[in-house]
Design a protein around this motif. Structure first.
Motif, PDB file in Angstrom:
ATOM      1  N   GLY A  67       3.285 -12.355  -1.016  1.00  0.00           N
ATOM      2  CA  GLY A  67       3.742 -11.062  -1.512  1.00  0.00           C
ATOM      3  C   GLY A  67       5.231 -10.815  -1.362  1.00  0.00           C
ATOM      4  O   GLY A  67       5.774  -9.920  -2.002  1.00  0.00           O
ATOM      5  N   LEU A 116       4.415   1.110  -6.968  1.00  0.00           N
ATOM      6  CA  LEU A 116       3.180   0.424  -7.381  1.00  0.00           C
ATOM      7  C   LEU A 116       2.817  -0.683  -6.398  1.00  0.00           C
ATOM      8  O   LEU A 116       1.658  -0.834  -6.007  1.00  0.00           O
ATOM      9  CB  LEU A 116       3.364  -0.201  -8.766  1.00  0.00           C
ATOM     10  N   ASN A 117       3.835  -1.458  -5.992  1.00  0.00           N
ATOM     11  CA  ASN A 117       3.624  -2.545  -5.052  1.00  0.00           C
ATOM     12  C   ASN A 117       3.090  -2.003  -3.726  1.00  0.00           C
ATOM     13  O   ASN A 117       2.113  -2.518  -3.165  1.00  0.00           O
ATOM     14  CB  ASN A 117       4.960  -3.274  -4.848  1.00  0.00           C
ATOM     15  N   GLY A 120      -0.507  -0.712  -3.967  1.00  0.00           N
ATOM     16  CA  GLY A 120      -1.476  -1.805  -3.974  1.00  0.00           C
ATOM     17  C   GLY A 120      -1.816  -2.258  -2.560  1.00  0.00           C
ATOM     18  O   GLY A 120      -2.983  -2.502  -2.228  1.00  0.00           O
ATOM     19  N   LEU A 142      -8.067 -12.319  -7.971  1.00  0.00           N
ATOM     20  CA  LEU A 142      -7.472 -11.206  -8.696  1.00  0.00           C
ATOM     21  C   LEU A 142      -6.468 -10.458  -7.795  1.00  0.00           C
ATOM     22  O   LEU A 142      -5.364 -10.091  -8.224  1.00  0.00           O
ATOM     23  CB  LEU A 142      -8.584 -10.265  -9.157  1.00  0.00           C
ATOM     24  N   VAL A 143      -6.883 -10.222  -6.539  1.00  0.00           N
ATOM     25  CA  VAL A 143      -5.996  -9.522  -5.599  1.00  0.00           C
ATOM     26  C   VAL A 143      -4.750 -10.363  -5.324  1.00  0.00           C
ATOM     27  O   VAL A 143      -3.636  -9.832  -5.264  1.00  0.00           O
ATOM     28  CB  VAL A 143      -6.752  -9.197  -4.290  1.00  0.00           C
ATOM     29  N   TRP A 144      -4.910 -11.696  -5.181  1.00  0.00           N
ATOM     30  CA  TRP A 144      -3.733 -12.570  -4.978  1.00  0.00           C
ATOM     31  C   TRP A 144      -2.769 -12.436  -6.144  1.00  0.00           C
ATOM     32  O   TRP A 144      -1.557 -12.321  -5.964  1.00  0.00           O
ATOM     33  CB  TRP A 144      -4.177 -14.030  -4.886  1.00  0.00           C
ATOM     34  N   ALA A 145      -3.339 -12.496  -7.359  1.00  0.00           N
ATOM     35  CA  ALA A 145      -2.488 -12.415  -8.554  1.00  0.00           C
ATOM     36  C   ALA A 145      -1.733 -11.087  -8.552  1.00  0.00           C
ATOM     37  O   ALA A 145      -0.533 -11.039  -8.833  1.00  0.00           O
ATOM     38  CB  ALA A 145      -3.341 -12.551  -9.815  1.00  0.00           C
ATOM     39  N   HIS A 146      -2.444 -10.013  -8.200  1.00  0.00           N
ATOM     40  CA  HIS A 146      -1.799  -8.698  -8.162  1.00  0.00           C
ATOM     41  C   HIS A 146      -0.666  -8.674  -7.134  1.00  0.00           C
ATOM     42  O   HIS A 146       0.423  -8.152  -7.400  1.00  0.00           O
ATOM     43  CB  HIS A 146      -2.823  -7.618  -7.828  1.00  0.00           C
ATOM     44  N   LEU A 147      -0.930  -9.254  -5.954  1.00  0.00           N
ATOM     45  CA  LEU A 147       0.062  -9.264  -4.869  1.00  0.00           C
ATOM     46  C   LEU A 147       1.335  -9.984  -5.321  1.00  0.00           C
ATOM     47  O   LEU A 147       2.455  -9.490  -5.130  1.00  0.00           O
ATOM     48  CB  LEU A 147      -0.558  -9.982  -3.657  1.00  0.00           C
ATOM     49  N   VAL A 149       2.296 -10.731  -8.525  1.00  0.00           N
ATOM     50  CA  VAL A 149       2.945 -10.127  -9.693  1.00  0.00           C
ATOM     51  C   VAL A 149       3.628  -8.815  -9.311  1.00  0.00           C
ATOM     52  O   VAL A 149       4.782  -8.561  -9.684  1.00  0.00           O
ATOM     53  CB  VAL A 149       1.920  -9.912 -10.835  1.00  0.00           C
ATOM     54  N   SER A 150       2.942  -7.961  -8.541  1.00  0.00           N
ATOM     55  CA  SER A 150       3.565  -6.674  -8.203  1.00  0.00           C
ATOM     56  C   SER A 150       4.726  -6.886  -7.237  1.00  0.00           C
ATOM     57  O   SER A 150       5.726  -6.170  -7.294  1.00  0.00           O
ATOM     58  CB  SER A 150       2.534  -5.699  -7.628  1.00  0.00           C
TER      59      SER A 150
END
Lengths: 242, 155
Positions: A67, A116-117, A120, A142-147, A149-150
């Protein structure tokens, strides 16, 4: 799912190297190195510590890599600049148009991307989501990808290495960075006081999150102000006679 | 550059630089001395509630960010040849004193977020916390007034 995530990272590395060959001007080696190191940091996190749901200490090492370390390195690689130079003219024009659309502008605004980051992270650790991820590989990916990307969007919006149509002034970006760091610090202390159910090592994990977050925010702030100091506007203003 | 009167925007930048570095230094001294060396303050004090956690996080992130920004603005002022020692030092002392007084009066006493030390009579500690802050603040304001009344030649 881990294999799929690693596959995506490998593809991103290969795509970058291919783009440097097609790039119309010599591409700095340091930027390619930053991109590959960033992907490697994400890969190490995904393959190892980020999967440790119950051991919060190991988990936080993965969380920091995925992250914060990986996004910072990826941002320093200036991938949008590379894409604009490597794509054929029509594709580059289309990408430039896409970056000017309202959603792209919001997502690259530090006053949107940084909150946003942080939101999350609070969602992940403040609700039962972290505990619910154990044994759910698809949701975890999905959570990894979000971490990732955000984290990337937040860092990119603050550092603004790539061209941005409406860049916020340096003071606004510095305040956004500090606000994000404060949310990270408070969350670390909340985790220390109230660890998620079914986890061990919460105290060490929370301290790692706090200290690691401080160090990485300091590095980011130093880079932000360094870039301001050498920026064309600041140098020109300093050279102007009284 | 010999220039007797730094222009107002440059002076303001130098003033902001000093205030930010003063805040950052006072915050760093607080963390290093009382958390790391004396262990009077802890990573998490069971005594402080949610508001204490939020104020701690804001102060920590705010002070170190202020220090980095203050250094960058100082470097810019020096590059412009606009460094006025009395103005800058006055701002540093004012920033540090303001932080100390605010922390001692508002955080410790008014909001009672956390204390200088736990499990002992606080009067002496509070005086020891706030009085140096007031002295720093007074010294800083005095220097700032002097710099304002008599612009110092820049070297």
């Amino acid at each position: 799912m881990t294999a799929a995530a690693l596959g995506v990272l490998l593809a991103a590395g290969a795509g970058h190297v291919a783009a440097t060959w097609r790039c119309r001007s010599p591409w700095p080696l340091a930027r390619t190195a930053a991109w590959l190191l960033g992907l490697a940091a994400a890969g190490v996190a995904v393959a190892g510590p980020a999967r440790a749901h119950h051991d919060l200490h190991a988990h936080m090492a993965g969380h920091l890599l995925l992250g914060m370390v990986a996004p910072l390195l990826l941002v320093l690689a200036a991938p949008v600049t590379l894409a604009l130079r490597a794509l054929p003219p029509r594709g580059a024009r289309r990408l430039a148009r896409l970056l000017r659309t309202p959603p792209a502008r919001w997502l690259t605004d530090p006053l949107v991307a940084v909150p946003l980051n942080a939101a999350g992270l609070w969602l992940l650790y403040g609700t039962g989501l972290h505990t619910a991820l154990a044994g759910r590989p698809a949701l975890t990916t999905l959570v990894w990808a979000h971490l990732l990307v955000s984290g990337y969007l937040a860092t990119a919006s603050v550092l603004a290495v790539d061209p941005a149509p409406h860049r916020r002034p340096v003071a606004v970006r510095a305040v956004a960075l500090a606000g994000g760091a404060a949310a990270h610090d408070v969350l670390a202390k909340v985790l220390y006081a109230h660890p998620p159910a079914g986890t061990v090592g919460a105290e060490a994990g929370a301290r790692l999150m706090y200290d690691g977050g401080t160090v990485l925010t300091l590095v980011t702030a130093a880079l932000l102000w360094r870039r301001w100091y050498v920026s064309r506007d600041a140098v020109r203003a300093a050279a102007r006679p009284a | 550059m010999a220039d007797a009167h730094a222009r107002p925007p440059a002076r303001r930048r130098l003033l902001v630089s000093g205030l930010l570095l003063g805040l950052g230094t006072a915050g760093a001294v607080d963390e290093i001395v009382f958390h790391q060396l004396l262990h009077w303050h802890h990573f998490y004090d069971r005594a402080s509630g949610a508001a204490g956690l939020v104020s701690d996080g804001l102060l920590h992130a705010g002070t170190f960010s202020a220090a980095v920004a203050g250094m960058a603005l100082l470097a810019d002022a020096r590059r412009r040849g606009r460094f006025v020692p009395a103005l800058w030092w006055g701002a540093v002392l004012t920033g540090a004193g303001a932080f100390q007084v605010w922390d001692g009066l508002v955080h410790h006493k008014l909001l009672r977020l956390h204390q200088v030390r736990y499990g002992v009579d606080l009067t002496g500690y509070d005086v020891g916390w706030i009085v140096p802050g007031v002295l720093l603040l007074a010294a800083g304001v005095a220097l700032l007034l002097r710099a304002r009344a008599r612009p110092v030649a820049v070297t």
